[in-house]
Design an enzyme around this catalytic site. Structure first.
Site, short mmCIF file in Angstrom:
data_model
loop_
_atom_site.label_atom_id
_atom_site.label_comp_id
_atom_site.label_asym_id
_atom_site.label_seq_id
_atom_site.Cartn_x
_atom_site.Cartn_y
_atom_site.Cartn_z
N TYR A 140 28.20 121.08 42.51
CA TYR A 140 29.07 119.91 42.44
C TYR A 140 29.26 119.45 40.99
O TYR A 140 28.34 119.53 40.19
CB TYR A 140 28.49 118.74 43.24
CG TYR A 140 28.49 118.92 44.74
CD1 TYR A 140 29.16 119.97 45.35
CD2 TYR A 140 27.81 118.02 45.56
CE1 TYR A 140 29.14 120.13 46.72
CE2 TYR A 140 27.80 118.18 46.94
CZ TYR A 140 28.46 119.23 47.51
OH TYR A 140 28.45 119.38 48.88
N SER A 179 32.50 116.09 56.00
CA SER A 179 33.92 115.78 56.19
C SER A 179 34.17 115.00 57.47
O SER A 179 35.00 115.40 58.29
CB SER A 179 34.77 117.06 56.16
OG SER A 179 36.15 116.74 56.04
N LEU A 228 35.80 112.41 57.97
CA LEU A 228 37.15 111.86 58.01
C LEU A 228 38.21 112.94 57.88
O LEU A 228 39.39 112.63 57.67
CB LEU A 228 37.34 110.81 56.92
CG LEU A 228 36.36 109.63 56.94
CD1 LEU A 228 36.68 108.64 55.84
CD2 LEU A 228 36.36 108.94 58.30
N GLY A 244 38.87 115.03 55.50
CA GLY A 244 39.56 114.98 54.22
C GLY A 244 40.54 113.82 54.08
O GLY A 244 41.51 113.91 53.33
N GLY A 245 40.29 112.73 54.82
CA GLY A 245 41.15 111.55 54.77
C GLY A 245 42.14 111.47 55.91
O GLY A 245 42.80 110.45 56.11
N LEU A 259 41.64 111.22 59.05
CA LEU A 259 41.24 110.24 60.06
C LEU A 259 41.02 108.85 59.49
O LEU A 259 40.46 107.99 60.16
CB LEU A 259 39.97 110.73 60.77
CG LEU A 259 40.11 112.04 61.53
CD1 LEU A 259 38.75 112.56 61.98
CD2 LEU A 259 41.05 111.86 62.73
#
Length: 323
Positions: free
Chosen positions: A53, A211, A213, A215-216, A218
């Site tokens: 990361y 993840s 959500l 990747g956004g 939801l």
């Protein structure tokens, strides 16, 4: 904050896990420090990171940021159940990726240095390595545990049969083996219900969904577009693909008077195999919002409606596709 055992292990972790993938990439260091401080304030004691990361290959920038945060003192390191990962490519030379005993050993030492700690609470294999025998993997992990550099071992992105392989080999070596599996799991991605979740339940492996959500997707992506908030092109395309389901989902959330992101995380918290969804806030506001999901109780009727909008594979295998 709510707490639970990590799989069959004795260690206790918060029901939300702080994901740090944005640190150094989308969130600067001072903001990352504030997010981690706030996480401790609200009782989150489970932090997840990885050696890859942070952007530039081999730098381990996110681990460095966490290490500098630990170095401020105040009991920060002792309060955190720290998880990081090994597998990803850390350089251009051979043996700088995957799960050979050589790479596991070197990568652990490098993570310890960047994180400014003497030990890693949960050392996770970021992916399965089909070219390295399990006896070699476990020999390396056993040595790290014996030396006090690693406490528990986990996996990520494993198939159900990989979990079984890993556990049965560990059992033959009289080693604890895996205590957790980190998988892609959310309302739109439920494939692991076929075999990964049954394997986790059978072996006492805690499930840590990443993840949550999607990747956004939801997090109210359709509503955000309607009110003019920015969304990247990839998210817009995904939202268009799932538009009918998302419209039904966001209407359900509105009828409940809840934020879509909170409902998505709450749904995961209602799944019995789940230990702690990984939340990856870029800002303090996003962190504070995610914590609200802990207090959201979904009725059987709501859970049923969510299954109708986002149907899973039909339960565990083989019943999902056979008699």
């Amino acid at each position: 904050m709510q707490y639970v055992h990590l799989g069959r292990s004795g260690v206790i972790v918060s029901r939300l896990c702080l994901g740090t993938m944005n640190f150094g990439l989308h969130t600067d260091e001072p903001s990352s420090f504030r997010i981690m401080d706030r996480a401790l304030e609200v009782g989150i004691n489970f932090f997840d990171t990885a050696n890859v990361y942070g952007g530039k290959r081999g730098d381990g920038l996110t681990e460095q940021i966490i290490g500098r945060w630990f170095a401020q003192g105040g009991g920060r390191r002792d309060k955190v159940v720290l998880a990081t990962k090994v597998y990803g490519r850390m350089g251009d030379w051979p043996n700088q990726s995957k799960l050979s005993a050589l790479h596991i050993t070197r990568a652990c030492e490098e993570s310890l240095r960047r994180l400014r700690t003497d030990y890693i609470d949960l050392y996770q294999m970021h992916h399965v390595d089909r070219d390295t025998p399990w006896d070699e993997v476990w020999q390396a992990m056993e040595r790290l545990v014996r030396d006090g550099k690693v406490i528990y071992v986990g996996s990520s992105n494993f198939a159900g049969w990989h979990l079984a392989q890993a556990q049965e080999t560990a059992r033959s070596r009289r080693f604890l083996g895996l205590v957790s599996e980190q998988s892609l799991y959310n309302l739109t991605q439920r494939m692991i219900e076929l075999e990964v979740i049954p394997a986790c339940e059978a072996y006492g492996i805690g499930l840590i969904p990443w993840s949550p959500l999607a990747g956004g997707l939801l997090a109210g992506s359709l509503r955000a577009a309607r009110v003019g908030r920015r969304a990247d092109e990839e998210l817009r395309k995904k939202a268009d693909t799932h538009r009918a389901r998302l419209e039904a989902y966001e209407k359900l959330c509105a009828d409940l008077g809840e934020q879509p992101a909170d409902v998505a995380i709450a749904w995961l918290l209602h799944q019995k195999a789940v230990t702690a969804p990984i939340i990856g806030p870029r800002t303090l506001d996003q962190l504070n919002g995610s914590v609200q999901a802990l207090n959201l109780k979904l009725s059987a009727e709501t859970l049923g409606r969510l299954d109708e909008i986002f149907p899973g594979p039909g339960g565990p295998a083989p019943e999902a596709y056979a008699w």
